[in-house]
Enzyme design. Structure first.
Site, PDB file in Angstrom:
ATOM      1  CD1 TRP A 185      -2.559   1.868   0.454  1.00  0.00           C
ATOM      2  CD2 TRP A 185      -1.297   2.482   2.199  1.00  0.00           C
ATOM      3  NE1 TRP A 185      -2.892   3.176   0.778  1.00  0.00           N
ATOM      4  CE2 TRP A 185      -2.131   3.571   1.842  1.00  0.00           C
ATOM      5  CE3 TRP A 185      -0.405   2.636   3.255  1.00  0.00           C
ATOM      6  CZ2 TRP A 185      -2.106   4.789   2.525  1.00  0.00           C
ATOM      7  CZ3 TRP A 185      -0.376   3.856   3.939  1.00  0.00           C
ATOM      8  CH2 TRP A 185      -1.225   4.911   3.574  1.00  0.00           C
ATOM      9  CD  GLU A 226      -4.665  -1.513   1.993  1.00  0.00           C
ATOM     10  OE1 GLU A 226      -3.464  -1.594   2.345  1.00  0.00           O
ATOM     11  OE2 GLU A 226      -5.597  -1.356   2.797  1.00  0.00           O
ATOM     12  CE  LYS A 228      -6.538   5.743   2.878  1.00  0.00           C
ATOM     13  NZ  LYS A 228      -5.630   5.859   4.023  1.00  0.00           N
ATOM     14  CG  ASP A 259      -8.775  -0.891   4.375  1.00  0.00           C
ATOM     15  OD1 ASP A 259      -9.839  -0.488   4.879  1.00  0.00           O
ATOM     16  OD2 ASP A 259      -7.681  -0.843   4.979  1.00  0.00           O
ATOM     17  CG  HIS A 262      -8.680   1.815   1.801  1.00  0.00           C
ATOM     18  ND1 HIS A 262      -7.408   1.416   1.499  1.00  0.00           N
ATOM     19  CD2 HIS A 262      -8.627   2.284   3.067  1.00  0.00           C
ATOM     20  CE1 HIS A 262      -6.617   1.613   2.546  1.00  0.00           C
ATOM     21  NE2 HIS A 262      -7.346   2.132   3.511  1.00  0.00           N
ATOM     22  CG  HIS A 286      -6.284  -4.557   5.012  1.00  0.00           C
ATOM     23  ND1 HIS A 286      -5.382  -3.533   4.891  1.00  0.00           N
ATOM     24  CD2 HIS A 286      -5.559  -5.703   5.063  1.00  0.00           C
ATOM     25  CE1 HIS A 286      -4.154  -4.033   4.848  1.00  0.00           C
ATOM     26  NE2 HIS A 286      -4.245  -5.346   4.936  1.00  0.00           N
ATOM     27  CG  ASP A 294      -9.261   4.556   5.780  1.00  0.00           C
ATOM     28  OD1 ASP A 294      -9.732   3.485   6.207  1.00  0.00           O
ATOM     29  OD2 ASP A 294      -8.057   4.718   5.524  1.00  0.00           O
ATOM     30  CG  ASP A 296      -8.004   2.578   9.638  1.00  0.00           C
ATOM     31  OD1 ASP A 296      -8.002   1.499   9.042  1.00  0.00           O
ATOM     32  OD2 ASP A 296      -7.642   3.642   9.113  1.00  0.00           O
ATOM     33  CG  ASP A 326      -5.717  -1.586   8.179  1.00  0.00           C
ATOM     34  OD1 ASP A 326      -5.197  -1.135   9.222  1.00  0.00           O
ATOM     35  OD2 ASP A 326      -5.497  -1.105   7.046  1.00  0.00           O
TER      36      ASP A 326
HETATM   37  C1  LIG Z   1      -0.921   0.460   8.316  1.00  0.00           C
HETATM   38  C2  LIG Z   1      -1.589  -0.193   7.121  1.00  0.00           C
HETATM   39  O1  LIG Z   1      -0.727  -0.730   6.235  1.00  0.00           O
HETATM   40  C3  LIG Z   1      -2.454   0.747   6.435  1.00  0.00           C
HETATM   41  O2  LIG Z   1      -3.536   0.929   7.316  1.00  0.00           O
HETATM   42  C4  LIG Z   1      -2.981   0.379   5.070  1.00  0.00           C
HETATM   43  O3  LIG Z   1      -3.305  -0.981   4.972  1.00  0.00           O
HETATM   44  C5  LIG Z   1      -4.133   1.223   4.896  1.00  0.00           C
HETATM   45  O4  LIG Z   1      -5.238   0.730   4.949  1.00  0.00           O
HETATM   46  C6  LIG Z   1      -3.936   2.667   4.700  1.00  0.00           C
HETATM   47  O5  LIG Z   1      -5.099   3.368   4.774  1.00  0.00           O
HETATM   48 MN    MN Z   2      -5.625  -1.364   4.911  1.00  0.00          MN
END
Ligand SMILES: C[C@H](O)[C@H](O)[C@@H](O)C(=O)CO
Ligand code: MN
Length: 418
Positions: A185, A226, A228, A259, A262, A286, A294, A296, A326
């Site tokens: 990523w 990955e 985004k 993810d 994303h 993820h 995003d 998390d 994630d």
């Molecule tokens: C830390 C991770 O690699 C990161 O979260 C990545 O996977 C991601 O989702 C970035 O937005």
């Molecule tokens: Mn991710």
């Protein structure tokens, strides 16, 4: 308590059998589905290369809950505690910045030896490891570009970092007897109106081609990219967008990482799995929880987590989908965050495995959408929790919220001393 759980399980087993579901078969399948826990929940994505440095790349861990792991020994101890409270198979997903070394190591010079303690620990716990190059939180990523950088030397630095990372990933797979999935990523993007959206994508494509040009044994190492939508400070343009990564993974036959945070807020990755699975050799998930962006947040047992699990199970994508997490919440106990999120991902998988899918598919094929909806809703209240508790018991982990007592005890005696 044990007796109650056993009795409840026997009743649940009969109840599910009545709708044609074999709970033992469901649990046997669940025992084959590892969830890859991400190391970075334990220390707010700081790593051990430069823990005092800022987290960059458009991602943020907000909160200041006490007790963050400050070194690899603490992080492994925290993972031990979290994993002891989560039933079933698990893996650990490491980022390159979690290396251990007495002296500074440049990112393009990292080697398997810098992860020797992690491998030793994984062997002790019979865990597989996954890996990620870290293309953020570094002076050479400060202007928002890495693999798509217009400066050839900077681009080459990140290419070399990703190549070194692949060797580390392959060494994990070789030593642990289970392929390491390596996710690339990159945060590359622009804050504002972007005139040339094409050239950075050409550069990213060429950089990835260069990185993946060395053939590595798929028994040891698997590649994934990955996508985004945007990051903080890269709101207007992301080089590795959804279309870019789907096109890249399809044309190069590498893994695609989806993810949950994303994509546009009304898009869901559960609906992308069956489409992408037609074209790419494997998917890495993820599982995360975006709240308005995003963000998390810790994974819940919510509709989307359940829908993701349903897609894996209904389409029998067990060999094609690698399940990872994630999220990084620094506002609550970090060990509890791991436990809550991972248990929820596993609960969703169990519930999906307890679905009478064949019957539902038959109703759908007969265009009996009324019965389909009725049964889908009725089966939500079948006693899946009794099956979950029995599985926890078999795996020697707390079946209910009593795991929290253990986390609180650990906080009082270990985390509070940090
Ligand atoms: C830390 C991770 O690699 C990161 O979260 C990545 O996977 C991601 O989702 C970035 O937005
Ligand atoms: Mn991710």
């Amino acid at each position: 308590m044990t007796k109650l759980i056993e009795q409840a399980y026997e009743l649940a087993r009969e109840r599910f059998a009545a709708v044609g579901v074999d709970t033992e078969q469901a649990l046997a399948r669940l025992d084959t589905l590892p969830v890859s826990m991400h190391c970075w929940q334990g220390d707010d994505v700081r790593g051990f290369e430069n823990p005092q440095g800022a987290l960059t790349g458009g991602i943020q861990a907000t909160g200041n809950y006490p007790g963050r792991a400050r070194n690899a020994t603490e992080l492994r101890a925290d993972l031990d505690k979290a994993m002891s409270l989560i039933p079933g198979p698990k893996r650990l997903n490491l980022h390159a910045i979690y290396l251990e070394s007495d002296r500074p190591v440049a990112r393009d010079a990292i080697e398997p030896q810098h992860f020797a303690h992690w491998v030793e620990w994984a062997k002790q716990h019979q865990l597989g490891l996954d890996f990620n190059p870290t293309c953020f939180s570094h002076p050479l990523s400060e202007d928002g570009f890495t693999l798509a950088h217009r400066d050839k030397a900077i681009r080459q630095f990140w290419i070399d970092h990703c190549k070194a990372s692949r060797h580390i990933s392959a060494s994990f797979g070789k030593q642990l007897g289970s392929p390491s999935v390596m996710n690339v990523w990159v945060p590359d993007g622009m804050k504002d109106l972007t005139v040339d959206r094409f050239a950075p994508r050409q550069r990213l494509m060429a950089a990835l081609d260069d990185i993946f040009s060395e053939k590595l044994d798929p028994q040891h190492h698997l590649d994934a990219v990955e996508s985004k939508l945007f990051g903080i400070g890269a709101e207007s343009y992301t080089v590795g967008s959804g279309e870019f990564c789907l096109g890249y993974a399809t044309s190069r036959q590498v893994g695609l990482t989806l993810d949950a945070g994303h994509f546009h807020p009304t898009e869901v990755i559960s609906d992308k799995i069956s489409a992408a699975a037609l074209y790419v050799p494997r998917l890495l998930l993820h599982i995360s929880r975006p709240v308005r962006w995003d963000s998390d947040h810790v994974v819940l047992l919510d509709d989307e987590t359940q829908a993701i699990a349903h897609e894996i199970v209904r389409q029998q994508l067990f060999d094609k989908v690698h399940i990872g997490l994630d999220f990084f919440d620094a506002s609550i106990n970090r060990i509890a965050a791991w436990v809550i999120g991972t248990r929820n991902a596993k609960k969703a998988l169990l519930r999906a495995l307890l679905e009478p899918t064949d019957q539902l598919r038959q109703l759908e094929n007969q265009s009996d959408y009324t019965s389909r909806l009725a049964l889908l809703e009725e089966q939500k209240s079948l006693p899946w929790q009794a099956v979950w508790e029995s599985w926890c018991l078999r795996n020697d982990v707390p079946a209910d919220a009593r795991w929290l007592n253990e986390v609180q005890h650990y906080q009082q005696h270990i985390l509070s001393q940090r």
